[in-house]
Design a protein around this motif. Structure first.
Motif, PDB file in Angstrom:
ATOM      1  N   TYR A 187       0.833  -1.200   0.000  1.00  0.00           N
ATOM      2  CA  TYR A 187       0.000   0.000   0.000  1.00  0.00           C
ATOM      3  C   TYR A 187       0.870   1.254   0.000  1.00  0.00           C
ATOM      4  CZ  TYR A 187       0.613   0.447   5.123  1.00  0.00           C
ATOM      5  OH  TYR A 187       1.136   0.596   6.382  1.00  0.00           O
ATOM      6  N   ALA A 188       0.184   2.399  -0.164  1.00  0.00           N
ATOM      7  CA  ALA A 188       0.875   3.694  -0.344  1.00  0.00           C
ATOM      8  C   ALA A 188       1.706   3.656  -1.632  1.00  0.00           C
ATOM      9  CB  ALA A 188       1.725   4.047   0.876  1.00  0.00           C
ATOM     10  N   HIS A 216       3.902  -1.422   3.566  1.00  0.00           N
ATOM     11  CA  HIS A 216       3.951  -0.044   3.091  1.00  0.00           C
ATOM     12  C   HIS A 216       5.089   0.019   2.066  1.00  0.00           C
ATOM     13  CE1 HIS A 216       4.621   4.239   3.144  1.00  0.00           C
ATOM     14  NE2 HIS A 216       3.689   4.455   4.051  1.00  0.00           N
ATOM     15  N   ALA A 238      -1.709   7.204   4.071  1.00  0.00           N
ATOM     16  CA  ALA A 238      -1.125   5.885   4.354  1.00  0.00           C
ATOM     17  C   ALA A 238      -1.633   5.348   5.702  1.00  0.00           C
ATOM     18  CB  ALA A 238       0.398   5.977   4.353  1.00  0.00           C
TER      19      ALA A 238
END
Ligand code: SF4
Length: 401
Positions: A187-188, A216, A238
């Motif tokens: 993610y992010a 992340h 985030a």
């Protein structure tokens, strides 16, 4: 360097380990079809003599792994292996016949526990997916599928060679071929909105993976992204993504048993848990890291990193590039760096057993962590609080030498 003889590891020292922890084996297969722009792993596009893409030299590499293992056997004599992790790189690029040969070679040289978990990392490309069942037949018990995203645009931004359709098909195949598997998600990502991630997460959870690892995206030094940084979501976005992960995995009955790992009951990864519990692991293969305990010391090893050089060196009995004894003063931090990642924390006795140090070595750090509301503890265990999980690096830093 070649492996020193056992007497070197067994000589007197300042630590006193009453027993040795469980032993795992990590096997590194270093090749990928294409290097991803964010990747700082020891992974390489294989090139033939003329610099053209070419098949990796699987047979020679496996011979090098066996030579590496044989040279290391005296260091783990009499110990059984609880888990094997075949990571990379992209291990699923190796043919099922090669993986079968690899696992048979490991079994012939090591005593594996009856329930030994054998994980193989796989990418979701079509030709790899078609091999999943054969990997299972070769003895792999758990597949870890590097999906990262189900969004074609984000997969492209990550430089991944698969697309959404292939990712979906690969996860379906993993589910039908294996009793347990992991799905990796990131993610992010560059250009990713909260809504985009929400859809990715829902798609992942709808596939009901028994285990989910969510990372992340970090921009690591010496990567293409470090040189040409992409635009990634703000920190607040985030954090909101992380909140979504926590909520939705919990509503599916998955437990966040480690900072980045979520599992249905009974589907935690033994291998990684052994790392986090400061267990031992022998690491073979190009650039592989290992950690081994002896009665009076804890030793870290790193293998020669460049794959061709590794093969030459390993076949000559000189696979180890670097070996260091963990300093007594560094052991508390090393232990905490791992154990505090676990939701259940650690037993105080395990700290003493696995570092060979008395509890007084961490008493001041624990007092401070408790004062700051980062841990909770009783006479037997220490575990991070919610706040401790959120500020994990601050918590771990309390145990720096
Ligand atoms: S497939 Fe995995 S190991 Fe290979 S380059 Fe990409 S991120 Fe790195």
């Amino acid at each position: 360097m070649s492996t020193p003889d056992l007497a070197h590891y067994m000589r007197p020292g300042t630590l006193s380990l009453p027993a040795l922890p469980p032993l795992s084996l990590y096997v590194h297969l270093p090749w990928c079809l294409k290097k991803c722009p964010y990747c700082d792993f020891n992974s390489h596009e294989f090139r033939g003599e003329g610099g053209e893409p070419a098949p990796a030299p699987e047979a020679r590499y496996i011979a090098a792994l066996m030579a590496d293992l044989e040279a290391s056997l005296p260091l783990v004599w009499g110990r059984s292996v609880h888990s094997i992790f075949i990571g990379g790189g992209t291990p699923s690029l190796f043919s099922p016949e090669s993986i079968d040969q690899l696992i048979s070679g490991l079994r012939a040289r090591l005593r594996l526990e009856a329930e030994c978990e054998i994980t193989l990392e796989a990418n979701p490309g079509t030709f790899e997916k078609d091999r999943f069942r054969a990997f299972r037949q070769a003895g792999v018990t758990r597949l870890s599928v590097g999906v990262q995203s189900f969004n074609d645009q984000h997969l492209k931004a990550l430089g991944r060679v698969h697309d959404r359709a292939q990712a979906l098909a690969a996860v379906e195949e993993a589910r039908s071929a294996f009793d347990t598997f992991n799905l990796d998600l990131m993610y992010a990502l560059p250009g990713q909105s909260l809504d985009d991630f929400s859809q990715d997460l829902d798609t992942a959870l709808a596939l009901a993976p028994p285990h989910l690892s969510v990372y992340h995206l970090t921009i690591e030094p010496n990567t293409y992204f470090a040189k040409y940084p992409p635009v990634v979501p703000e920190d607040d976005t985030a954090y909101a993504m992380l909140d979504l992960i926590t909520e939705r995995t919990a509503s599916r009955g998955m437990q966040r048993y480690e900072v980045s790992a979520y599992a249905q009951p009974g589907h935690g990864c033994f291998h990684n848990t052994n790392y986090w519990q400061f267990g031992d692991y022998l690491g073979i293969g190009a650039g592989a890291h290992g950690k081994l305990s002896f009665a009076h010391r804890v030793v870290r090893q790193v293998r020669v990193r460049e794959p061709r050089l590794y093969m030459d060196k390993a076949l000559a009995g000189e696979a180890i590039a670097q070996e260091t004894e963990v300093k007594r003063s560094e052991l508390p931090f090393e232990y905490m760096l791992n154990a505090l990642r676990l939701r259940e924390g650690f037993a105080l006795q395990d700290f003493c057993d696995r570092t060979g140090l008395p509890l007084s070595a961490i008493a001041a750090g624990l007092d401070e962590a408790e004062r700051k509301g980062l841990i909770e503890r009783d006479f037997a265990r220490v575990k991070p609080t919610e706040r401790g999980f959120d500020f994990l690096s601050d918590l771990q830093a309390l145990f720096l030498a």
